[in-house]
Design an enzyme around this catalytic site. Structure first.
Site, PDB file in Angstrom:
ATOM      1  N   ASP A  73      -8.205  -9.626   8.288  1.00  0.00           N
ATOM      2  CA  ASP A  73      -8.124  -8.349   7.569  1.00  0.00           C
ATOM      3  C   ASP A  73      -9.514  -7.742   7.396  1.00  0.00           C
ATOM      4  OD1 ASP A  73      -6.542  -6.389   6.132  1.00  0.00           O
ATOM      5  OD2 ASP A  73      -7.502  -7.122   4.300  1.00  0.00           O
TER       6      ASP A  73
ATOM      7  N   LYS B  34       0.832  -1.217   0.000  1.00  0.00           N
ATOM      8  CA  LYS B  34       0.000   0.000   0.000  1.00  0.00           C
ATOM      9  C   LYS B  34       0.859   1.257   0.000  1.00  0.00           C
ATOM     10  CE  LYS B  34      -4.569  -0.952   1.750  1.00  0.00           C
ATOM     11  NZ  LYS B  34      -5.461  -0.845   2.913  1.00  0.00           N
TER      12      LYS B  34
HETATM   13 FE   LIG Z   1      -4.700  -5.169   1.807  1.00  0.00          FE
HETATM   14 FE   LIG Z   2      -5.123  -4.898   5.262  1.00  0.00          FE
END
Ligand SMILES: [Fe+2]
Ligand SMILES: [Fe+2]
Length: 454
Positions: free
Chosen positions: A410, A332
């Site tokens: 997650d 990310k």
């Molecule tokens: Fe992710």
């Molecule tokens: Fe994540």
């Protein structure tokens, strides 16, 4: 929107039996490069240049060890001002940051051009002009952005167990010899030597990679006594005609050459405790990228380990699971905050950018010998049981238990936290939403284990 290409050269051959900390940190420094919008290898190459300067001025092995890690970790605070950079410029943080390092901020005209070039690129000229004016009137803005970055970077170095000299170098990386740098406006020898070396090395790296050897040495001379310590610019002059040095710097094996620059008598090895510290520190770098992911990686890893415990995973697998959880969103760092923090629905193109992040995670982690085993698991956290996940569309049969555990952890963590487009959801509601997708999105066994731990 920036697409960050990743073509990371192969790692140096591992030392039998021992993992060198430098191998882990240099591979992970590619994640810091993509956060800064720099071509991959920027930190490693800056390290190569800085260590050569250290040799020229005769630093001791102990000093060179501290400097070595300061150079690799110089951008460890880079994610902490990404969201604010994006908000202030109304533009892609990666693009703004890429330009940032080449602009001569002491030249008001260059600074103005930089701001004018980068603010709200998609908007009308009038809105752009308004943003430039408002930016110009917030004089302390640049200093504040740099301060956040420098302080955070120094904290990360301390967290990794490095000494105060290494932390100080990272904190003072953007100070300039004439006192007009940031964040404190230190001048001359009041700036720690390592900070002065890092400042020169990073600038030389960018100009060398972009424009070549001549331009890199010219910019150093031109800013000597303003940005840079004249003695260091003089030392660089001694390197200027060393063609073999510049060829190695530009070559595909620069990481291997850099690995050889850690002073032999000071080589740091990464035992399990050190690897845990690295994973935790980088989780903080990842989570600092967006205000909406505050503590996401840390909490996701904690939930995953608890789910793994319920499912009876043995301790070594739980340890790997925790590291995979801490590092799962590493990629990310290469996605713009324009997308990560967007309050509305993402366009197809933006969604395609987001879908790349597990691939970036995979490509960075698989180059860290110590993390190679968990790279696949970490990068599979958005895969679904029915094969409709990303980035590879793997199906249930291809997903190891650890990957399924990360997926439920997650989703649970993400739904439980506030997002740009909605508030945080209560646990009961999160489980209700997740239950509707069990079997198609998530593994039923992992989901039940999740229910039992939350
Ligand atoms: Fe992710
Ligand atoms: Fe994540």
């Amino acid at each position: 929107v920036t697409t960050t290409p990743l073509s990371i050269p192969a790692p140096p051959p591992p030392v039998a039996g021992d993992i060198k900390l430098s191998e882990v940190i240099s591979a992970l420094s590619y994640a810091l490069d993509i956060t800064e919008g720099q071509p991959e290898g920027h930190a490693v190459k800056s390290c190569f240049i800085g260590m050569r300067l250290a040799e020229e001025i005769g630093l001791s092995p102990a000093e060179r060890s501290g400097l070595f890690y300061a150079l690799l970790l110089k951008d460890a605070g880079c994610s902490s001002n990404a969201a604010k950079t994006c908000m202030l410029f109304g533009a892609d943080d990666l693009e703004v940051k890429r330009d940032w390092k080449t602009v001569d901020w002491q030249s008001r005209w260059q600074a103005f051009l930089h701001v004018a070039r980068n603010v709200v690129p998609e908007e009308s000229p009038i809105r752009r002009a308004m943003r430039v004016v408002s930016f110009a009137t917030q004089g302390a803005v640049g200093t504040e952005l740099i301060q956040t970055r420098c302080e955070r970077g120094a904290d990360i170095a301390r967290m990794l167990g490095f000494g105060e000299e290494t932390a100080a170098a990272i904190r003072t990386l953007d100070e300039h010899w004439n006192g007009e740098g940031s964040p404190e406006g230190l001048a001359g020898e009041a700036i720690p030597l390592f900070g002065r070396i890092a400042c020169l090395a990073q600038t030389v790296e960018i100009f060398f990679t972009t424009y070549g050897r001549q331009a890199a040495c010219d910019v150093a001379r031109e800013r000597s006594g303003r940005w840079f310590d004249p003695a260091l610019v003089w030392a660089l002059g001694a390197v200027e005609r060393d063609t073999a040095f510049w060829e190695r710097l530009a070559g595909p094996d620069v990481r291997r050459h850099v690995a050889g620059l850690e002073p032999e008598e000071q080589v740091l090895l990464a035992d399990d405790a050190a690897l845990d510290r690295v994973a935790r520190a980088f989780a903080q770098v990842i989570d600092a990228k967006s205000p909406y992911t505050y503590r996401h990686s840390e909490r996701m890893a904690e939930i995953a380990v608890r789910v793994g415990g319920v499912l009876g995973l043995p301790a070594p697998r739980l340890r790997d699971l925790e590291r995979a959880g801490l590092l799962h969103d590493l990629g990310k760092l290469g996605v713009s905050n324009l997308i990560l923090d967007k309050p509305g629905k993402l366009t197809e193109e933006e969604m395609a950018q987001v879908r790349l992040h597990p691939e970036y995670t995979l490509r960075i982690l698989e180059r860290v010998a110590a993390f190679r085993e968990l790279a696949e698991v970490a990068a599979s956290h958005h895969e679904r049981m029915d094969g409709r996940g990303y980035h590879r569309g793997l199906r249930a049969g291809d997903l190891p238990l650890e990957a399924r555990i990360l997926a439920v952890a997650d989703i649970f963590e993400a739904l439980s936290a506030e997002r740009p487009y909605r508030g945080a959801l209560p646990t009961g509601r999160v489980l209700e939403i997740m239950r509707a997708d069990v079997g198609a999105a998530t593994c039923p066994v992992c989901f039940e284990a999740l229910v039992s731990v939350v």
